[in-house]
Design a protein around this motif. Structure first.
Motif, PDB file in Angstrom:
ATOM      1  N   SER A 580      57.042  79.285  53.755  1.00 52.95           N
ATOM      2  CA  SER A 580      57.218  79.444  55.193  1.00 52.95           C
ATOM      3  C   SER A 580      58.237  80.540  55.466  1.00 52.95           C
ATOM      4  O   SER A 580      59.056  80.887  54.605  1.00 52.95           O
ATOM      5  CB  SER A 580      57.695  78.130  55.809  1.00 52.95           C
ATOM      6  N   GLN A 587      65.568  75.495  60.047  1.00 54.93           N
ATOM      7  CA  GLN A 587      64.288  74.823  60.199  1.00 54.93           C
ATOM      8  C   GLN A 587      64.485  73.437  60.805  1.00 54.93           C
ATOM      9  O   GLN A 587      65.438  72.728  60.466  1.00 54.93           O
ATOM     10  CB  GLN A 587      63.585  74.673  58.836  1.00 54.93           C
ATOM     11  N   PRO A 591      57.716  73.642  59.150  1.00 55.82           N
ATOM     12  CA  PRO A 591      58.150  74.880  58.486  1.00 55.82           C
ATOM     13  C   PRO A 591      58.249  76.084  59.409  1.00 55.82           C
ATOM     14  O   PRO A 591      58.935  77.047  59.094  1.00 55.82           O
ATOM     15  CB  PRO A 591      57.074  75.098  57.417  1.00 55.82           C
ATOM     16  N   ASP A 592      57.563  76.042  60.566  1.00 59.53           N
ATOM     17  CA  ASP A 592      57.604  77.192  61.473  1.00 59.53           C
ATOM     18  C   ASP A 592      58.392  76.894  62.741  1.00 59.53           C
ATOM     19  O   ASP A 592      58.210  77.542  63.764  1.00 59.53           O
ATOM     20  CB  ASP A 592      56.178  77.635  61.825  1.00 59.53           C
ATOM     21  N   PHE A 594      62.409  75.924  64.500  1.00 60.39           N
ATOM     22  CA  PHE A 594      63.840  76.035  64.264  1.00 60.39           C
ATOM     23  C   PHE A 594      64.597  75.361  65.402  1.00 60.39           C
ATOM     24  O   PHE A 594      64.046  75.082  66.475  1.00 60.39           O
ATOM     25  CB  PHE A 594      64.264  77.498  64.137  1.00 60.39           C
TER      26      PHE A 594
END
Length: 640
Positions: A580, A587, A591-592, A594
């Motif tokens: 990722s 994170q 995984p994508d 934040f």
């Protein structure tokens, strides 16, 4: 044998069109389209190996045919008046009325030259190249349209199927193009010229929505400007006593003494610019993107926009080396650069393809304006490979759109993980536009070489080429940007869909590798018809002249090796562990995602810059239109 092959090309498409119009069986209609496509492709290929031969018609039969064409012309213009009234378009009404008025003095004036047979079918190298483009690419588009329109109607749910009307117009379009390319008499060319306008109008408005009708009417009135220019040119030639036939114009030559001759030629060139959607007339082609995608492919690849290219190639000997030629070269190069810049600012796939078409046609016109043998060779090669590649890309976008319900290239990110076969053919089409050893890059190399001594033209072409790489490389990168996390499985497509896409993709690659021999067999003869001598020598699969060498076949072998290495690298990468993106250690679960404001998870999105402040339509189009109008005024003013 030649007359029979020509008869197939002229008669079969309109006959098949009528059969499709009244055929309600999908299977039978598919059979008619398939048989017609095979027949016209066979006829075009067969004609390409025959000795060139004009087909003349007797004086009596010729007069009858001319009379029928006159009646058909008037019928078309009355139909334009009907549509202008129906859609309340003053522009259509005025322009159609002007063309009708221009017909009246032509009826009253005596023939241009007593004893001249006007009804002649002209067959030479350029004719054959155009016939191959129309009758090999066009039927593949119609083949792809069979399953496409079935799915299209599922989405629209019309009260009754409109496919009979749709395929009637598609096949009639091919017939009109064949007639235009084979005709020698300018009044016959004018009739086919206006028939293509009618076909494009009806196809753009096929879906019947307000947006479709609005854009169809715009296409009708803008292309009617071309019709007025063409009709006025015919009237000037009649007043000047000049035989209104292509061979007659070329026999007059650039040194013709008549004060009417060069203005008439300039008006014919203006008609060509309008038909090919050059600035400031580009809006009709951009609006045509609302039509079903096979229509867009047909307009861009093998029919509508190629009319202007063909007509200007025919007229090239009449302004080569003149001020008109110089203006044409700068005008085309400017549009090549400007439309490429506008494509950089787009994320709609069909709009990128539309601006790319306008851009590449500008490059072809720049080559025709330069008028040297190398430049004309580049123009013909670009015309051939642009037709193949643009048809492939449009049909790929249509296939993708029906699967993901979007034509935004950002939505195509990682498409090869979902539609691997279509994505790979799309990437192949993109590479054919910008990479060696493919024919488009070969044509651009020739164009740059031909423009080397024209500093303004070469600078514009170089800048346009750089911008072209930006938007094509960006699109290819999006298609290949996501890691594969599922087994690699080829998507299911109807036979007509994958066969058309595969045929275009394979043809583009194979013909690029065979470009030196295509030059010897076809292109050299085509530029001979445009008044130039062959300038390249073919040796060991390379094309060379005094200025340089393009090793087409050796580069093709290198490309095959590169493909093998890429396949091996792909299999190695597919076994790797997806990683990722690094989000600075912030994170948030997924995984994508934040940690954002208020410690809430924010999903990270990746996207491209489209530089709207520089390459946006609102920013760039007014400047390009202004510059194009100024150059056209200079062009028309230089016709004396």
């Amino acid at each position: 044998m030649t007359p029979y092959l020509i008869l197939v090309l002229l008669v079969l498409p309109p006959v098949a069109a009528v059969a499709c119009r009244w055929c309600r069986s999908d299977r039978l209609r598919s059979g008619v389209i398939s048989v017609t496509g095979l027949a016209v492709a066979w006829a075009a290929l067969g004609l390409s190996v025959m000795p060139p031969a004009d087909v003349k018609i007797g004086t009596g039969a010729g007069q009858v045919m001319d009379g029928l064409i006159q009646v058909a012309d008037i019928g078309l213009l009355l139909l334009f008046l009907y549509y202008g009234r129906r859609y309340r378009s003053r522009a259509v009404l005025v322009l159609a009325g002007v063309q009708l008025l221009l017909h009246l003095p032509m009826e009253l004036l005596p023939p241009a030259a007593a004893g001249t047979t006007l009804s002649v079918l002209h067959d030479d190298g350029l004719t054959r190249v155009m016939l191959l483009v129309v009758n090999l690419v066009g039927p593949l588009i119609c083949c792809h349209a069979l399953p496409y329109m079935h799915n299209h109607e599922k989405h629209l749910s019309p009260a009754a199927s409109t496919q009979p009307r749709f395929f009637f117009m598609m096949l009639l379009f091919l017939g009109a193009m064949n007639g235009l390319v084979l005709a020698n008499a300018l009044n016959h060319i004018y009739f086919c010229f206006e028939l293509t306008t009618l076909c494009s109008f009806l196809l753009i408005g096929h879906d019947g929505t307000d947006e479709a009708n609005q854009n169809a009417v715009r296409a009708l009135w803008i292309n009617s400007i071309a019709g007025v220019a063409f009709a006025l040119a015919l009237l000037l030639l009649r007043f000047g006593g000049i035989p209104p036939v292509l061979t007659g114009l070329l026999a007059q030559g650039a040194g013709a003494s008549s004060s009417i001759f060069h203005p008439a030629v300039a008006l014919l060139c203006l008609a060509a610019f309008v038909k090919s959607a050059q600035f400031p007339f580009q809006r009709w082609l951009l609006g045509a993107m609302v039509a079903p995608t096979p229509v867009s492919a047909l307009l861009h690849a093998s029919t509508m926009v190629k009319v202007g290219v063909y007509l200007l190639l025919r007229l090239a000997p009449l302004f080569s080396g003149t001020f008109m030629g110089r203006c044409t070269a700068i005008y085309g190069a400017l549009i090549f650069m400007g439309a490429a810049g506008l494509a950089v600012g787009q994320h709609n796939g069909k709009k990128i393809l539309a601006y790319s078409t306008i851009s590449n046609l500008g490059l072809i016109f720049a080559c025709i304006g330069l008028g040297t043998p190398a430049a004309l060779t580049a123009a013909v090669l670009l015309m051939i490979f642009h037709a193949l590649t643009k048809a492939l890309l449009f049909l790929c976008v249509g296939t993708i759109e029906q699967h993901i319900h979007s034509r935004d290239i950002e939505d195509m990110r990682g498409l090869y993980a979902v539609m691997p076969a279509t994505a790979m053919m799309t990437v192949a089409g993109v590479l054919m536009m910008i990479m060696p050893p493919f024919g488009m890059l070969l044509g651009k190399w020739m164009a740059m070489e031909a423009a080397a001594r024209a500093v303004d033209v070469i600078l514009l072409i170089a800048a346009g080429s750089a911008l072209t790489v930006i938007y094509w490389a960006r699109w290819a990168g999006l298609l290949m940007s996501e890691p594969i996390t599922v087994p690699f499985r080829v998507e299911k497509m109807p036979v007509a869909t994958w066969s058309a896409l595969l045929a275009l993709c394979a043809s583009g690659a194979a013909m690029s590798a065979a470009a030196p021999w295509i030059y010897e067999a076809l292109v050299g003869k085509a530029i001979g018809a445009a008044g130039a001598m062959a300038t390249y020598a073919v040796h060991a699969g390379a094309m060379e002249n005094a200025a340089g060498r393009f090793a087409v076949f050796p580069l093709s072998l290198l490309m095959i090796g590169g493909c093998i290495v890429s396949i091996l690298a792909f299999h190695h990468a597919s076994r790797g562990r997806p990683v990722s993106p690094y989000l600075c250690g912030e994170q948030a679960g997924a995984p994508d995602a934040f940690h954002g404001p208020m410690d809430q998870p924010v999903v990270a999105h990746v996207g491209n810059f489209y530089l709207q402040s520089i390459f946006g339509e609102a920013t760039l189009t007014p400047w390009l239109n202004t510059a194009a109008i100024a150059l056209l005024i200079l062009f028309l003013g230089g016709a004396r």
